[in-house]
Design a protein around this motif. Structure first.
Motif, short mmCIF file in Angstrom:
data_model
loop_
_atom_site.label_atom_id
_atom_site.label_comp_id
_atom_site.label_asym_id
_atom_site.label_seq_id
_atom_site.Cartn_x
_atom_site.Cartn_y
_atom_site.Cartn_z
N ASP A 1 -11.99 -0.14 -10.16
CA ASP A 1 -11.36 -1.34 -9.60
C ASP A 1 -9.87 -1.13 -9.32
OD1 ASP A 1 -11.03 -1.16 -12.41
OD2 ASP A 1 -10.39 -3.25 -12.49
N LYS A 2 -9.30 -0.05 -9.87
CA LYS A 2 -7.87 0.20 -9.70
C LYS A 2 -7.56 1.36 -8.77
CE LYS A 2 -6.29 -1.86 -14.04
NZ LYS A 2 -5.36 -1.74 -15.17
N VAL A 3 -8.52 1.78 -7.99
CA VAL A 3 -8.29 2.92 -7.09
C VAL A 3 -7.21 2.61 -6.06
CG1 VAL A 3 -9.31 4.33 -5.25
CG2 VAL A 3 -10.53 4.00 -7.41
N GLU A 4 -7.33 1.48 -5.36
CA GLU A 4 -6.35 1.13 -4.34
C GLU A 4 -4.97 0.90 -4.94
OE1 GLU A 4 -6.67 1.26 -1.10
OE2 GLU A 4 -8.73 1.94 -1.36
N ALA A 5 -4.95 0.26 -6.09
CA ALA A 5 -3.67 0.01 -6.76
C ALA A 5 -3.02 1.32 -7.20
CB ALA A 5 -3.89 -0.90 -7.97
N SER A 6 -3.83 2.26 -7.68
CA SER A 6 -3.30 3.55 -8.09
C SER A 6 -2.76 4.33 -6.91
CB SER A 6 -4.38 4.37 -8.80
OG SER A 6 -4.79 3.73 -10.00
N LEU A 7 -3.44 4.27 -5.79
CA LEU A 7 -2.95 4.94 -4.58
C LEU A 7 -1.60 4.39 -4.17
CD1 LEU A 7 -6.24 5.16 -2.47
CD2 LEU A 7 -4.89 7.10 -3.30
N ALA A 8 -1.43 3.09 -4.28
CA ALA A 8 -0.15 2.48 -3.93
C ALA A 8 0.96 2.99 -4.85
CB ALA A 8 -0.24 0.96 -4.02
N ALA A 9 0.67 3.08 -6.15
CA ALA A 9 1.68 3.56 -7.10
C ALA A 9 2.03 5.03 -6.84
CB ALA A 9 1.17 3.39 -8.53
N ILE A 10 1.02 5.83 -6.52
CA ILE A 10 1.28 7.24 -6.23
C ILE A 10 2.13 7.38 -4.97
CG2 ILE A 10 0.18 9.40 -5.51
CD1 ILE A 10 -2.22 8.56 -7.32
N ARG A 11 1.77 6.65 -3.93
CA ARG A 11 2.53 6.73 -2.68
C ARG A 11 3.96 6.25 -2.85
NH1 ARG A 11 -2.57 3.88 0.19
NH2 ARG A 11 -3.83 5.76 0.64
N GLY A 12 4.18 5.35 -3.79
CA GLY A 12 5.52 4.82 -4.00
C GLY A 12 6.43 5.73 -4.80
N GLY B 1 0.78 -1.23 0.00
CA GLY B 1 0.00 0.00 0.00
C GLY B 1 0.81 1.27 0.00
N THR B 2 2.08 1.19 0.38
CA THR B 2 2.96 2.36 0.35
C THR B 2 3.78 2.43 -0.93
OG1 THR B 2 4.84 1.25 1.42
CG2 THR B 2 3.17 2.20 2.86
N GLY B 3 3.58 1.45 -1.79
CA GLY B 3 4.31 1.44 -3.05
C GLY B 3 5.63 0.72 -3.02
N ARG B 4 5.99 0.13 -1.90
CA ARG B 4 7.25 -0.60 -1.81
C ARG B 4 7.11 -2.00 -2.39
NH1 ARG B 4 8.61 0.22 4.47
NH2 ARG B 4 6.43 -0.45 4.51
N GLY B 5 8.14 -2.43 -3.10
CA GLY B 5 8.13 -3.78 -3.65
C GLY B 5 8.18 -4.82 -2.55
N ILE B 6 7.49 -5.92 -2.76
CA ILE B 6 7.46 -7.02 -1.79
C ILE B 6 8.43 -8.09 -2.26
CG2 ILE B 6 6.03 -8.79 -0.69
CD1 ILE B 6 3.63 -6.95 -1.12
N ASP B 7 9.44 -8.33 -1.47
CA ASP B 7 10.44 -9.33 -1.82
C ASP B 7 9.85 -10.72 -1.58
OD1 ASP B 7 12.76 -10.52 -2.58
OD2 ASP B 7 13.80 -10.19 -0.68
N GLY B 8 9.64 -11.46 -2.65
CA GLY B 8 9.01 -12.76 -2.53
C GLY B 8 9.60 -13.76 -3.50
#
Length: 322
Positions: free
Chosen positions: A291-302, A256-263
Motif C-alpha cells: 500500500d506504500k509503493v507510490e508513497a515510497s517512490l515519491a520519497a525516493i524521488r524527493g 509524486g516528485t517528492g516536493r512539499g505541497i504548500d497548503g
C-alpha cells in the motif's frame, strides 16, 4: 515460566538451568534430546527453557545482514534508484501482517549497524517506527541522540511521535530529545508565536542538527494515519490529494516528485521543515507493505532516501515502476 525456579536438575536450578540449556544448545551445538538426556529432564522442558531464554533476553538470534543487503532485489533497488544500500526480506509465504513484522524486524536488526557514535538520529512517527523500536534489541551506541521530528498529537493510536522517539532511544541507550509542542495548531499566528518561544525555538533548532533520518512514509488513502491522528481533517486530505499529494512525510504532504505541497496546514505545523531532510548523510526508509509503493517512490524521488528496508514483493513493485 511457572515452576522454573523450583525445578532442580542435580547441581543447577532456577535461572541457571535456563542459561545452561541455552549454552549447550547454541554454543555447544547439542540437540534437544542430547541436552534432555544429560540433564535428566524431558525434551518438552528443554523446549520451554529455550523459549524462556529468548524471552528473558539471554539469547539474541540475528541473521547476517549481508544475506539481505546483497540479495538480487536489494542490489537492483540500489541501481535503479541510486540508493547506497537496501535490505530486502522474503515474503513469498507471508500474509500482510506477517510481512509487516518481517520488514520491521529486519529494520530493527539492521539499524544498529547503520549508526555510529555521535550520530543524531531524527525519527518520524507511526506504527512502523513504533514497532521497529519495540523490536530493536537493547544496545548502546556512544553519544547517540534520538530526536523527535514532529510535534505531539492527540491520537487514538499508541504510536505517537514522542512514544516512537522515546522507545527507540531507550533501546539504543541514547539521549532522547522530544519536541514539547503540538504537531498542528488551530491558527498560523499561534504556531508562529509558539515557534518563537525560546524553549521551542531551541528544540526546533536542535532538530536541524540531525545527520540521519529514520522514517516510513504515510499514504494519502482515506484511512491515512495523518487523518486518524488529527493532524489533518478528511477535507484537508482531499484538498492535498486534488493538488497531487502522493505521500505524507513527517506529517507533511509531498507530490509524486517528492516536493512539499504548500497548503493550509503548513503554516500551522510544528516540526522539522521537509527541506532539512533532503540529502542527509543517511535517510532510512522502512516500507512494510504494497500500500506504500507510490508513497515510497515519491520519497525516493524527493531525495529523502539513501537506505531502504522492505519486502521482496514491495521491492519488485518498486522496480516495476522504475
Amino acid at each position: 515460566m511457572a515452576g522454573t525456579k523450583r525445578r532442580t536438575t542435580g547441581r543447577i536450578s532456577g535461572e541457571n538451568v535456563v542459561i545452561e540449556v541455552a549454552w549447550m544448545y547454541y554454543q555447544q551445538g547439542l540437540n534437544q534430546k542430547e541436552i534432555a538426556d544429560r540433564l535428566g529432564i524431558s525434551r518438552a522442558t528443554i523446549v520451554n527453557y529455550l523459549q524462556e531464554a529468548r524471552e528473558q533476553g539471554f539469547v539474541r538470534i540475528s541473521l547476517n545482514s549481508e544475506a539481505f543487503t546483497t540479495h538480487r532485489s536489494a542490489v537492483e533497488l540500489c541501481q535503479a534508484f541510486g540508493l547506497k544500500a537496501a535490505y530486502v526480506v522474503p515474503d513469498e509465504s507471508a500474509d500482510t501482517e506477517t510481512a509487516f513484522y518481517r520488514v520491521v524486524q529486519g529494520a530493527a536488526d539492521w539499524l544498529p549497524e547503520l549508526l555510529a557514535p555521535g550520530d543524531r538520529l531524527g525519527v518520524a512517527w507511526g506504527r512502523t517506527i513504533y514497532e521497529l523500536a519495540e523490536a530493536t534489541a537493547e544496545t548502546r551506541i556512544d553519544d547517540l541522540a534520538v530526536l523527535q521530528l514532529v510535534g505531539s498529537m492527540a491520537t487514538p493510536y499508541g504510536f505517537t511521535a514522542e512514544a516512537c522517539s522515546t522507545r527507540l532511544a531507550q533501546r539504543l541507550g541514547a539521549r532522547c530529545y522530544n519536541l514539547h509542542a503540538p504537531a498542528i495548531l488551530s491558527r498560523a499566528e499561534l504556531a508562529a508565536e509558539l515557534r518563537a518561544e525560546p524553549i521551542i525555538h531551541d528544540q526546533l533548532a536542535r532538530l536541524e542538527t540531525c545527520n540521519k533520518f529514520l522514517f516510513s512514509v504515510g499514504t494519502c488513502l482515506p484511512d491515512s494515519h495523518v487523518v486518524g491522528s488529527g493532524v489533518a481533517s478528511q477535507e484537508d486530505l482531499e484538498w492535498y490529494v486534488a493538488r497531487g499529494a502522493q505521500a505524507v512525510l513527517c506529517g507533511r504532504f509531498i507530490d509524486g516528485t517528492g516536493r512539499g505541497i504548500d497548503g493550509p496546514l503548513e503554516p500551522r505545523m510544528i516540526g522539522i521543515p521537509l527541506e532539512r531532510l533532503v540529502g542527509l548523510e543517511m535517510g532510512i526508509l522502512v516500507t512494510p507493505g504494497l500500500d506504500k509503493v507510490e508513497a515510497s517512490l515519491a520519497a525516493i524521488r524527493g531525495g529523502y532516501v539513501s537506505h531502504m528496508v522492505t519486502s521482496l514483493g514491495v521491492a519488485e513493485a518498486l522496480l516495476a515502476s522504475a
